[in-house]
Write a protein that holds these residues in place. Structure first.
Motif, PDB file in Angstrom:
ATOM      1  N   SER A 260       0.843  -1.203   0.000  1.00  0.00           N
ATOM      2  CA  SER A 260       0.000   0.000   0.000  1.00  0.00           C
ATOM      3  C   SER A 260       0.874   1.247   0.000  1.00  0.00           C
ATOM      4  O   SER A 260       0.605   2.226  -0.715  1.00  0.00           O
ATOM      5  CB  SER A 260      -0.914  -0.016   1.245  1.00  0.00           C
ATOM      6  OG  SER A 260      -1.786  -1.135   1.204  1.00  0.00           O
ATOM      7  N   MET A 263       2.448   1.752  -3.486  1.00  0.00           N
ATOM      8  CA  MET A 263       1.476   2.238  -4.450  1.00  0.00           C
ATOM      9  C   MET A 263       1.245   3.736  -4.271  1.00  0.00           C
ATOM     10  O   MET A 263       1.178   4.487  -5.264  1.00  0.00           O
ATOM     11  CB  MET A 263       0.160   1.466  -4.280  1.00  0.00           C
ATOM     12  CG  MET A 263      -0.880   1.792  -5.360  1.00  0.00           C
ATOM     13  SD  MET A 263      -2.328   0.728  -5.202  1.00  0.00           S
ATOM     14  CE  MET A 263      -2.927   1.238  -3.579  1.00  0.00           C
ATOM     15  N   GLN A 568      -1.325  -0.059 -11.249  1.00  0.00           N
ATOM     16  CA  GLN A 568      -2.358  -1.065 -11.452  1.00  0.00           C
ATOM     17  C   GLN A 568      -1.894  -2.437 -10.948  1.00  0.00           C
ATOM     18  O   GLN A 568      -2.657  -3.187 -10.343  1.00  0.00           O
ATOM     19  CB  GLN A 568      -2.717  -1.144 -12.948  1.00  0.00           C
ATOM     20  CG  GLN A 568      -3.424   0.104 -13.471  1.00  0.00           C
ATOM     21  CD  GLN A 568      -3.644   0.058 -14.972  1.00  0.00           C
ATOM     22  OE1 GLN A 568      -3.250  -0.917 -15.640  1.00  0.00           O
ATOM     23  NE2 GLN A 568      -4.271   1.109 -15.512  1.00  0.00           N
ATOM     24  N   GLN A 571      -2.066  -2.590  -7.127  1.00  0.00           N
ATOM     25  CA  GLN A 571      -3.437  -2.702  -6.644  1.00  0.00           C
ATOM     26  C   GLN A 571      -3.914  -4.158  -6.679  1.00  0.00           C
ATOM     27  O   GLN A 571      -4.570  -4.643  -5.750  1.00  0.00           O
ATOM     28  CB  GLN A 571      -4.357  -1.828  -7.508  1.00  0.00           C
ATOM     29  CG  GLN A 571      -4.206  -0.330  -7.229  1.00  0.00           C
ATOM     30  CD  GLN A 571      -5.042   0.534  -8.192  1.00  0.00           C
ATOM     31  OE1 GLN A 571      -5.501   0.030  -9.238  1.00  0.00           O
ATOM     32  NE2 GLN A 571      -5.221   1.796  -7.830  1.00  0.00           N
TER      33      GLN A 571
END
Length: 812
Positions: A260, A263, A568, A571
């Motif tokens: 997380s 990202m 992407q 995720q």
């Protein structure tokens, strides 16, 4: 033992000396301090080393030797017909170097200090102390033998025979041993009493009962500890499995948080790049504006380089122009100094002409002699005058001598008279007497006239010599001025050279000034060009930077697309980890319950182990007390046995002390008996049978049998006392030699035994010693009395050389 030769090198006062010894009586004579006794010390040093000499090791090596040189002594001697050589070296510096060899012809017997001493002891049969007492007698030895005080005489005998060492040292050692053993006995008895007082047999029984109780309790505790340990292992295994599930669950949570974070970082990076791309149009416009200005930088740099070359040439010409001006000033200054010196030389030439004219007038020197040769002419004339004065003095002396001879001859003829004989021609004077008187008068007149002429000539020569002396200061000044005038030509040449160089330097200055004007260099134009090129270089740097940033903008556009793909991907991975976390069977509440259960089991286990350790320690302490009790019982038994042995040992030491004292008394009786017989034989030989018996009482008092009575030594004359002392000393040497089983003939050395005797007593002593040549084929006498030089078969004299070193010469 017979000595053949000794060689000394750097030993005390001897630089290098070879001394040969012959059989018979040898006298070593010399003043005090010349080194006579050093020869004896060298013999002892060669045989037994430094300790036997009785002198400090610091004084063995001669003070004449250099720090690197060694002391060397070689001794050749015979024992029982066999020849031996001992060679010893010694040097004392920061470290002591001591070495020795001992050999027979063709055979090395020993090397090294300790091995050589052992072998010398074996060959001679005695050590250094016994050897000294056997062969060497000093003046004080004979005085002690006839000393009136019995105590001193007895002490000397005890020391010479080695009995004093046996008596005093054994008594001292035994007393020390007895005192030490008695102190040890007192300590042991005290220790035994203390051990017995500490013994408690009832407590010992109680300790053994406690040991049984402790061991039974320990067995029960060990069973309980094994059971609790099994429970602990089961709970620990369950706790380990829960810990593994917890670890995997934690790993998934941490990986989810990491992805997380990554990202979010990628999203922020994409936004930052978008911001940078928004400023790109403004940078492109600034880049186009700078492009035209930067294109002129190469032209401006070439113009600046041309100005730099002009500046360098301008600086060089300016420096050369200043240097040429400085050199020109220095040359002008030097030319002025040379002119001043030439003016001074002109004044010197005037002074030289005046001095030369004065000297020529006073000394009457011809004009043909140059001014520079005046001094040489004056000195040559002075030498002729001095020679003439010497010749005149010799003529005057001859005339005086001739006049004195004439006076003596005339007096002799007048004494002889007309009827006498002429003492000169041994003819009768007769009628010639008056004619001879006239001849004498005529000759006297001629001598007086010649003497007056010589005196006048001497006065004239002295006056001329004084005139020359008075002109020497002027002559010296003429020589000094002439030397200075020799530099006139050099000075003229220097001035011409300096003027030529000044003209050249002035021309060079003008040429440099012209070149500076032709160069047309302006400092302001150079400064402006430097500033403009610097500004263009700054603009060029900005232009290059803008180009890089514009090129970087294209790359940033591609990077934005790549970042969108990475976001992407992150995720999708995060969604997968979230699903795994939700499926995990990890229960956060199970682990603390298992840890609490394990802690209770460990507490119970520690309590049992602590109790077991406490009981084990009490058991060990109890067993240690039992062991100490048994050890004390063994110590009591051992102390009782050692106390018994010590008491027996002390009794033996006391008995030994008593026996040695009785043995010393017995030994003295035996020695006195042997010495009485030996002295009696020798005194009979020395006195031709007049005295045949000598007695020694317990205090070694001497009693000599004369007719039918025994008399003390002081009853006899001085010469007879000398005979008795020599006989007693020789008897002691023979006894010591036999005691060490030395049956061969040996030497005797007497040092200064003629100290206070008159001529008669000295002759008597020599006669006494000659009677012993059959038993002692080599007798050496050392003395400082020169009157006895002719009394020996062989004589060696010891003298101090000009360099203060000792020298030995054989007197033939």
């Amino acid at each position: 033992m017979i000595i053949d030769r000794i060689i000394l090198k750097n030993f005390k006062r001897f630089r290098f000396q070879e001394i040969r010894f012959r059989d018979g009586i040898t006298g070593i004579l010399g003043n005090n301090g010349t080194g006579k006794s050093s020869i004896v010390e060298a013999i002892f040093f060669a045989l037994y080393g430094v300790q036997s000499t009785g002198i400090s090791a610091d004084y063995i090596v001669s003070s004449f030797a250099s720090p690197k040189e060694k002391c060397e002594v070689r001794l050749d001697f015979r024992v029982g017909g066999d020849e031996y050589t001992v060679h010893r070296t010694f040097r004392k510096g920061k470290s002591t170097q001591h070495d020795a060899t001992f050999q027979k012809p063709g055979k090395l017997l020993a090397t090294g200090v300790s091995q050589v001493e052992t072998e010398v002891r074996r060959v001679l049969g005695m050590g250094p102390v016994d050897f000294r007492n056997t062969v060497y007698a000093a003046q004080k030895d004979l005085l002690t033998l006839i000393e009136n005080t019995p105590g001193k005489r007895k002490e000397w005998f005890l020391r010479a025979l080695g009995i004093d060492y046996l008596k005093t040292e054994s008594d001292r050692l035994l007393k020390e041993r007895i005192d030490g053993k008695e102190r040890e006995l007192q300590l042991m008895e005290g220790e035994l009493k203390g051990l017995i007082g500490r013994q408690d047999f009832e407590a010992h029984k109680n300790l053994e009962a406690s040991v049984h109780t402790f061991r039974t309790t320990l067995a029960g505790l060990e069973t309980t500890i094994r059971k609790i340990s099994g429970q602990k292992a089961q709970v620990a295994e369950e706790l380990q499995q829960d810990s593994a599930r917890k670890t995997e669950y934690t790993r998934l949570i941490e990986r989810h948080a990491t992805l997380s974070g990554e990202m979010q970082g990628l999203i922020r990076q994409k936004e930052l790049i978008a911001t940078q791309l928004s400023s790109l149009p403004a940078l492109e416009k600034e880049y186009r504006d700078l492009e035209g200005r930067v294109s002129t930088i190469d032209t401006r740099k070439r113009e600046l380089e041309t100005l730099r070359q002009k500046k360098a040439e301008f600086d060089r010409l300016t420096s050369e122009h200043r240097f040429a001006g400085k050199e020109c000033g220095e040359l002008i200054h030097r030319a002025g100094q040379a002119g001043t010196r030439i003016e001074a030389l002109g004044r010197d030439a005037t002074r030289l002409a005046m001095l030369a004219q004065s000297v020529r007038e006073v000394l009457q020197i011809a004009p043909g002699i140059s001014d520079t040769s005046l001094e040489q002419a004056a000195l040559s004339r002075e030498a002729d005058v001095i020679h003439t004065i010497g010749t005149l003095s010799a003529r005057a002396d001859r005339l005086v001598a001739e006049r004195k001879k004439l006076i003596a001859d005339r007096a002799a003829i007048r004494t002889a008279g007309a009827d006498g004989i002429c003492p000169l021609c041994r003819q009768k004077l007769g009628d010639h007497y008056g004619q001879i008187e006239d001849e004498f008068s005529s000759r006297f007149d001629m001598i007086e006239q010649e003497a007056l002429q010589v005196c006048g000539e001497q006065e004239r020569m002295m006056a001329e010599k004084n005139q020359i002396e008075s002109q020497k200061p002027a002559l010296h000044e003429i020589r000094a001025i002439s030397e200075r005038l020799k530099t006139r030509e050099l000075l003229d040449a220097d001035i011409r050279d300096l003027r030529s160089r000044i003209e050249a330097k002035e021309a060079a200055q003008k040429a440099l000034a012209l070149r500076l004007r032709e160069l047309a260099y302006h400092e302001s134009a150079y400064t402006t060009a430097v500033r403009e090129v610097a500004e263009l270089e700054t603009a060029q740097g900005r232009y290059a930077e803008l180009g890089k940033r514009i090129a970087h903008g294209t790359a940033l556009k591609a990077q934005v697309s790549e970042l969108e793909g990475q976001v992407q991907k992150k995720q999708a991975e995060t969604s997968m980890l979230k699903a795994l976390i939700d499926q995990s069977d990890f229960d956060p509440g199970r682990g603390p319950g298992l840890e609490k259960t394990l802690a209770g089991i460990e507490t119970e286990l520690r309590g049992c182990e602590s109790e077991a350790a406490r009981i084990t320690e009490r058991l060990r302490n109890t067993e240690e007390k039992i062991r100490l009790h048994k050890k004390e019982e063994e110590m009591i038994a051992g102390l009782k046995h050692r106390i018994t042995d010590l008491r027996e040992e002390i009794d033996l030491f006391r008995l030994t002390r008593t026996l040695i004292g009785e043995y010393v008394l017995y030994l003295l009786q035996v020695v006195r008996s042997r010495l009485e017989g030996e002295v009696s034989r020798i005194i009979s030989e020395i006195t031709g049978g007049r005295y045949e018996q000598v007695l020694l009482d317990e205090d070694f008092n001497l009693l000599v049998r004369d007719i039918d009575n025994d008399y003390p030594v002081d009853r006899f004359s001085g010469g007879e006392q000398d005979d008795i002392a020599v006989a007693l000393r020789i008897a002691l040497s023979r006894y010591l030699a036999e005691l060490h089983q030395v049956h061969e003939s040996t030497l005797l050395i007497f040092d200064e035994i003629f100290g206070s005797q008159d001529e008669e007593r000295r002759a008597n002593l020599l006669t006494a010693l000659r009677t012993q040549e059959s038993r002692f084929p080599q007798i050496i006498l050392i003395s400082h009395i020169p009157d006895i030089q002719g009394e020996f078969a062989n004589t060696l004299t010891v003298e101090m050389g000009p360099d203060l070193s000792s020298r030995v010469q054989e007197v033939t």
